[in-house]
Design a protein around this motif. Sequence first.
Motif, PDB file in Angstrom:
ATOM      1  N   ALA A  88       0.876  -1.179   0.000  1.00 13.19           N
ATOM      2  CA  ALA A  88       0.000   0.000   0.000  1.00 13.19           C
ATOM      3  C   ALA A  88       0.907   1.221   0.000  1.00 13.19           C
ATOM      4  N   TYR A 159       3.953  17.086  10.363  1.00 21.32           N
ATOM      5  CA  TYR A 159       3.649  17.383   8.960  1.00 21.32           C
ATOM      6  C   TYR A 159       2.340  16.666   8.638  1.00 21.32           C
ATOM      7  N   SER A 163      -0.554  10.158   4.942  1.00 22.51           N
ATOM      8  CA  SER A 163      -1.866   9.505   4.918  1.00 22.51           C
ATOM      9  C   SER A 163      -2.202   8.910   6.273  1.00 22.51           C
ATOM     10  N   LEU A 218       3.665  -1.638  10.489  1.00 23.47           N
ATOM     11  CA  LEU A 218       4.546  -1.469   9.327  1.00 23.47           C
ATOM     12  C   LEU A 218       3.931  -2.072   8.059  1.00 23.47           C
ATOM     13  N   GLY A 222      -2.188  -6.087   7.087  1.00 20.68           N
ATOM     14  CA  GLY A 222      -3.384  -5.760   6.332  1.00 20.68           C
ATOM     15  C   GLY A 222      -3.316  -4.330   5.855  1.00 20.68           C
ATOM     16  N   TRP A 367      13.593  20.546  -1.397  1.00 23.90           N
ATOM     17  CA  TRP A 367      12.596  19.615  -0.837  1.00 23.90           C
ATOM     18  C   TRP A 367      12.728  18.245  -1.502  1.00 23.90           C
ATOM     19  N   ILE A 472      10.139   4.331  13.106  1.00 25.96           N
ATOM     20  CA  ILE A 472      10.039   4.091  11.660  1.00 25.96           C
ATOM     21  C   ILE A 472      11.271   3.261  11.258  1.00 25.96           C
TER      22      ILE A 472
HETATM   23  P1  FAD Z   1       3.884   5.633   2.919  1.00 30.88           P
HETATM   24  O1  FAD Z   1       5.291   6.090   2.802  1.00 30.88           O
HETATM   25  O2  FAD Z   1       3.053   5.694   1.718  1.00 30.88           O
HETATM   26  O3  FAD Z   1       3.842   4.172   3.568  1.00 30.88           O
HETATM   27  C1  FAD Z   1       4.538   3.877   4.749  1.00 30.88           C
HETATM   28  C2  FAD Z   1       4.315   2.419   5.151  1.00 30.88           C
HETATM   29  O4  FAD Z   1       2.947   2.231   5.511  1.00 30.88           O
HETATM   30  C3  FAD Z   1       4.582   1.437   4.009  1.00 30.88           C
HETATM   31  O5  FAD Z   1       5.059   0.237   4.541  1.00 30.88           O
HETATM   32  C4  FAD Z   1       3.209   1.227   3.410  1.00 30.88           C
HETATM   33  O6  FAD Z   1       3.097  -0.004   2.732  1.00 30.88           O
HETATM   34  C5  FAD Z   1       2.324   1.296   4.643  1.00 30.88           C
HETATM   35  N1  FAD Z   1       0.993   1.813   4.360  1.00 30.88           N
HETATM   36  C6  FAD Z   1       0.662   2.951   3.706  1.00 30.88           C
HETATM   37  N2  FAD Z   1      -0.663   3.090   3.675  1.00 30.88           N
HETATM   38  C7  FAD Z   1      -1.181   2.019   4.315  1.00 30.88           C
HETATM   39  C8  FAD Z   1      -2.494   1.582   4.613  1.00 30.88           C
HETATM   40  N3  FAD Z   1      -3.565   2.284   4.242  1.00 30.88           N
HETATM   41  N4  FAD Z   1      -2.657   0.424   5.281  1.00 30.88           N
HETATM   42  C9  FAD Z   1      -1.579  -0.300   5.676  1.00 30.88           C
HETATM   43  N5  FAD Z   1      -0.311   0.050   5.420  1.00 30.88           N
HETATM   44  C10 FAD Z   1      -0.123   1.205   4.756  1.00 30.88           C
HETATM   45  N6  FAD Z   1       6.194  10.790  11.521  1.00 30.88           N
HETATM   46  C11 FAD Z   1       5.795  11.059  12.774  1.00 30.88           C
HETATM   47  O7  FAD Z   1       5.430  10.161  13.522  1.00 30.88           O
HETATM   48  N7  FAD Z   1       5.779  12.341  13.240  1.00 30.88           N
HETATM   49  C12 FAD Z   1       6.107  13.396  12.458  1.00 30.88           C
HETATM   50  O8  FAD Z   1       6.060  14.525  12.914  1.00 30.88           O
HETATM   51  C13 FAD Z   1       6.517  13.140  11.126  1.00 30.88           C
HETATM   52  N8  FAD Z   1       6.840  14.144  10.308  1.00 30.88           N
HETATM   53  C14 FAD Z   1       7.216  13.870   9.026  1.00 30.88           C
HETATM   54  C15 FAD Z   1       7.530  14.932   8.172  1.00 30.88           C
HETATM   55  C16 FAD Z   1       7.894  14.689   6.878  1.00 30.88           C
HETATM   56  C17 FAD Z   1       8.244  15.857   5.972  1.00 30.88           C
HETATM   57  C18 FAD Z   1       7.995  13.359   6.418  1.00 30.88           C
HETATM   58  C19 FAD Z   1       8.451  13.079   5.031  1.00 30.88           C
HETATM   59  C20 FAD Z   1       7.703  12.299   7.248  1.00 30.88           C
HETATM   60  C21 FAD Z   1       7.307  12.549   8.560  1.00 30.88           C
HETATM   61  N9  FAD Z   1       6.982  11.512   9.436  1.00 30.88           N
HETATM   62  C22 FAD Z   1       6.568  11.796  10.704  1.00 30.88           C
HETATM   63  C23 FAD Z   1       7.114  10.124   9.031  1.00 30.88           C
HETATM   64  C24 FAD Z   1       5.811   9.605   8.440  1.00 30.88           C
HETATM   65  O9  FAD Z   1       4.806   9.622   9.436  1.00 30.88           O
HETATM   66  C25 FAD Z   1       5.974   8.155   7.964  1.00 30.88           C
HETATM   67  O10 FAD Z   1       6.994   8.047   7.032  1.00 30.88           O
HETATM   68  C26 FAD Z   1       4.651   7.657   7.377  1.00 30.88           C
HETATM   69  O11 FAD Z   1       4.711   6.265   7.180  1.00 30.88           O
HETATM   70  C27 FAD Z   1       4.381   8.362   6.081  1.00 30.88           C
HETATM   71  O12 FAD Z   1       3.052   8.230   5.712  1.00 30.88           O
HETATM   72  P2  FAD Z   1       2.723   7.981   4.177  1.00 30.88           P
HETATM   73  O13 FAD Z   1       1.262   8.101   4.028  1.00 30.88           O
HETATM   74  O14 FAD Z   1       3.570   8.826   3.320  1.00 30.88           O
HETATM   75  O15 FAD Z   1       3.163   6.450   4.108  1.00 30.88           O
END
Ligand code: FAD
Length: 520
Positions: A88, A159, A163, A218, A222, A367, A472
Amino acid sequence: MEIAQFCARANILVLLLALFCSPCKFIQSPMGLDPLNFHQNTNTASMDFGRIHFSFPSAILRPKSPADISLLLSFLSGSSFSEVTVAARGAGHSIYGQAQALDGIVIEMDAMPSNIEVHRKGEGEVDVSYVDVSGGALWIELLEESLKHRLAPRSWTDYLYLSIGGTLSIGGISGQAFKYGPQISNVLQLDVVTGKGEVVTCSPTKSSELFYSVLGGLGQFGIITSARILLQEAPEKVKWVRAFYDDVQTFTQDQELLISMPNLVDYVEGFIVLNDQSLNSFTTAFPAHLHFAPEFHSEGRSKVYYCIEYAVHDHSSKDINTDQVVEEVSRQMRNLPSQLYTVEVSYYDFLNRVRMEEMSLRSAGLWEVPHPWLNMFVPKSGISEFIDLLLENISAEEFEGPVLIYPVLRDKWDRNTSMVLPDAADDQVVYIVGMLRSTNQDSCPADCLQNLLQTNLRITGAASDAGAKQYIPHHSSPAGWFSHFGRHWNRFAGRKAQFDPLGILAPGQGIFSRRSVSSS
Ligand code: FAD
């Protein structure tokens, strides 16, 4: 097998055969059933915010409903020839390819219809305010919708363009975590499609093993298609305070003082001020005129400073004088003389503060660059050694990006979830440290980036030996994962065997291998 089920399976088989054998861009169902929306332009899915790992999938699925995801996973988990993996992808803001699937299928969760339904306490049978939100929606969308009802989630990330499913899969932490726990401590219910294709609604009382597995899981067990998240009354404004320190002990002691006052304080974070750039980057969203001009060199040695930020919510409906609260709290702090600044901003601007930073970095072309980030949970007993370790391993003058440090409280974590904290049980306080480095490709080409990644490995290795855990997490070997989960490994592996026995999901995490039906 019912005829409809057979047709669905036959249909998806044809789709998959076509997908993996033909160069077509978009494949329509040949059997008149709902077409699965597959694409083979896989560029975006092979990349993430980290810009370090690039794995191309064979195809992208843009699902229209949980049923589409279920159909795909049911087929793959029942097919004896397939070794296809599925990831996902939420907002793709991972660093080390966690949402990628080499030669597999990436499911782009933003394709699902975004559904955000707010329910207020007292309406009908509702005894607590909550929102039902799709797994692919962004936290910023949830904020905007819930504010229309003067409600908001309690726990955030810094941030908001991440999602719901992406942060619930890892934890989700910000300055509210000391008070309300991480985002995964604020979930009432989830809709999940397991690795076997089952569609399950789960909660602490219903299919609870799946519920706790998925939170902080992680992406291994599911795919979250919807989440029910607790809401509280949203303040209109926030008093936002920053105070500077030149001594790490006083800095951490004051942070711990602040988190001991949850009745007064709503948010606590902090960061190391390494150089002018790090001072300036954090003032983008903070509208105060700072008269702080630190000396980063003194007596031939480089010197760093520290900044605490805390916030107090301002509700017009509550009879609380927030200026007095800030005064009462700040009076107890031991920051550098005259180095405490207070501003008032809207709640929306406060929560969305990193967006301004993003805009400023985007306009400078900084960025979309590689981000060799490192995030760790460090027990309170080891935080000063960890900060020393960090500072020994980085060049403070040249470092680009923030280094965040703030305490959270262990008892705000539900130990049933899949997320692991350091084992040092006698430390109720645990620090989250985020070394969020950006690299400029001109000044730091590929070999320089590799050196930075090696430095990160040295730091995480030494810190893990001293009892810290990665947040993470990213490990490149099974031994690394085994040691990360420690005494929780058997539970994690058992959950995998139960909900995704063939290891189809989230291959980019590199924890389990894919197995085919015949090898299981
Ligand atoms: P993705 O990168 O798309 O996915 C991450 C993981 O989750 C993957 O393994 C994916 O397969 C899985 N996944 C995605 N969607 C689903 C779903 N619907 N069901 C099951 N699994 C799924 N984290 C914090 O805790 N606090 C912060 O303040 C914070 N700030 C951030 C700021 C920035 C600029 C960035 C880039 C990251 C930050 N993060 C922070 C980290 C961020 O929360 C994680 O990297 C998070 O996983 C990113 O969400 P995403 O939707 O981009 O996930």
